[in-house]
Design an enzyme around this catalytic site. Structure first.
Site: not given
Ligand SMILES: *Cc1c(COP(=O)(O)O)cnc(C)c1O
Length: 399
Positions: A130, A215, A244
């Site tokens: 993702f 990532d 995040k």
């Protein structure tokens, strides 16, 4: 009109938070929830942390936004601190994780473009990945639930099974730009890369002149008890996407790169109107101040160990429910037995036990508490989890 004003792309649940305090959220009627989802690994310092609140309030009153047409003392300062605390030499600030991933993809392609290999455009990515929701990011995953209906996607991605080094290496050809991989897959099920896999990708990059793009939007920035998840592996990337937790709830992302990998990112190649504005930088500085305090990351490690040990100890009481534990630090996953659907159990914990977690792929309950939790929060979590497992069990058995 039957279409909701808020585009209904999320299956939103009945929890409607209006206030947060530390590790707790409060709904419209004052209902209390223990927040072990933390905005999906975003609220690193929990809710209403005084340092973050003060930094944002102060900066909002001083200077919120000016555009990247002007010099940025704020951006230079935070970028310098991130450089000093990572593998990177340079940083581009974004407003989200997926934009950090976009910048990573562009940086990788430009590198080969300016070093005389413009045909090297393909990033090898991994099953269950993702990377976000922009066209570039959905092109970088082969999960059909994110891609269906959005074709034609961006060419230049190949897919291999996660943690399958041989399969990844077999995809290398003269169009390969590098690998893009989550050091620990989040949405995909809290699956950590193996050391052999990540070191193998690094070695292949060195041998073939390719770029390793990590990532770490979810797993980086203190979440695993190290500043960056790659530090667990004895490997450094060429390019990394972060977001995040990086500003604790203020929208901020970052693309980090070595000087060599960022070679192609010169004047005019990339940009963002909001990216790295003074308000975002103030939030980022406040988070970094706290994370770099001596003992902060050790606290994350200690709480992660404690969480794992406590759940492990309780697991045998519910061996009809819990299969195994995964993750690192406070990026923690509980894989459930096939008979129990993670999404249903997460809903049960939320609706009947006031406990917030997130479901993930591979039937995993994702546990992502604020990094500032204390032992008492873990004890409360385990109690709710255990109560929830007990009250859920009849449903599972009946199913
Ligand atoms: C959440 C996430 C993204 C996307 O971040 P957004 O801020 O939602 O755009 C990208 N990569 C990983 C690994 C993520 O967990």
């Amino acid at each position: 009109m039957s279409t909701p004003a808020l585009m209904p792309v999320y299956p939103r649940c009945g929890v409607r938070p209006v206030r947060g305090e530390g590790c707790y959220l409060y709904g419209e009627q004052g209902e209390q929830y223990l927040d072990f989802a933390a905005g999906i690994a975003v609220n690193a310092l929990g809710h209403g942390h005084p340092k973050l609140v003060e930094a944002i309030a102060k900066q909002a009153a001083t200077l919120m936004h000016v555009s990247n047409l002007y010099g940025s003392p704020q951006g230079e300062h935070l970028a310098q601190r991130i450089v000093e605390n990572s593998f990177a030499d340079t940083v581009f600030f974004t407003n989200s994780g997926t934009e950090a991933v976009e910048c990573a993809i562009k940086t990788a392609r430009r590198y080969h473009f300016v070093t005389g290999d413009p045909q090297r455009t393909t990033l090898i990515t991994f099953n269950n990945a993702f990377h976000g929701r922009t066209m570039g990011a959905i092109s970088a995953t082969n999960q059909s639930k994110m891609r269906d209906g959005f074709e034609p996607l961006l060419p230049g991605f190949a897919y291999a099974p996660f943690n399958d080094l041989e399969a990844a290496l077999a995809l290398i050809d003269d169009t390969t730009a590098g690998f893009m991989v989550e050091t620990i897959q989040g949405e995909g099920g809290v699956s950590a890369a193996t050391t052999e896999f990540l070191q193998g990708l690094r070695k292949a990059c060195d041998e073939h002149g390719l770029l390793l793009v990590l990532d770490e939007v979810q797993c980086g920035y203190g979440r695993t008890g190290k500043m960056w998840a790659y530090e667990h592996y004895g490997v450094t990337p060429d390019i990394l996407s972060s977001a995040k937790g990086i500003a604790g709830g203020f929208p901020l992302g970052a693309c980090l790169a070595t000087e060599e990998a960022a070679k192609g990112m010169v004047f005019g190649t990339h940009g963002s109107t909001y990216g790295g504005n003074p308000l975002a930088m103030a939030a980022g500085e406040a988070i970094l101040d706290v994370m770099l305090e001596p003992g902060f990351l050790d606290h994350v490690t200690a709480m992660g160990d404690r969480l794992r040990a406590s759940v492990e100890q309780m697991m045998p009481n519910h061996d009809d429910m819990f299969d195994s534990l995964r993750g690192k630090g406070l990026m923690f996953g509980i894989k459930l037995k096939d008979a129990v659907v993670a999404r249903d159990f997460v809903a049960h914990l939320r609706d009947n036990h006031g406990l917030l977690t997130v479901s993930a792929g591979e039937n995993v309950v994702r546990v992502l508490p604020p990094l500032v939790i204390e032992e008492a929060h873990i004890a409360e979590f385990v109690q709710k989890l255990s109560d929830g497992a007990r009250s859920f069990a009849p449903v599972a058995v009946a199913a």
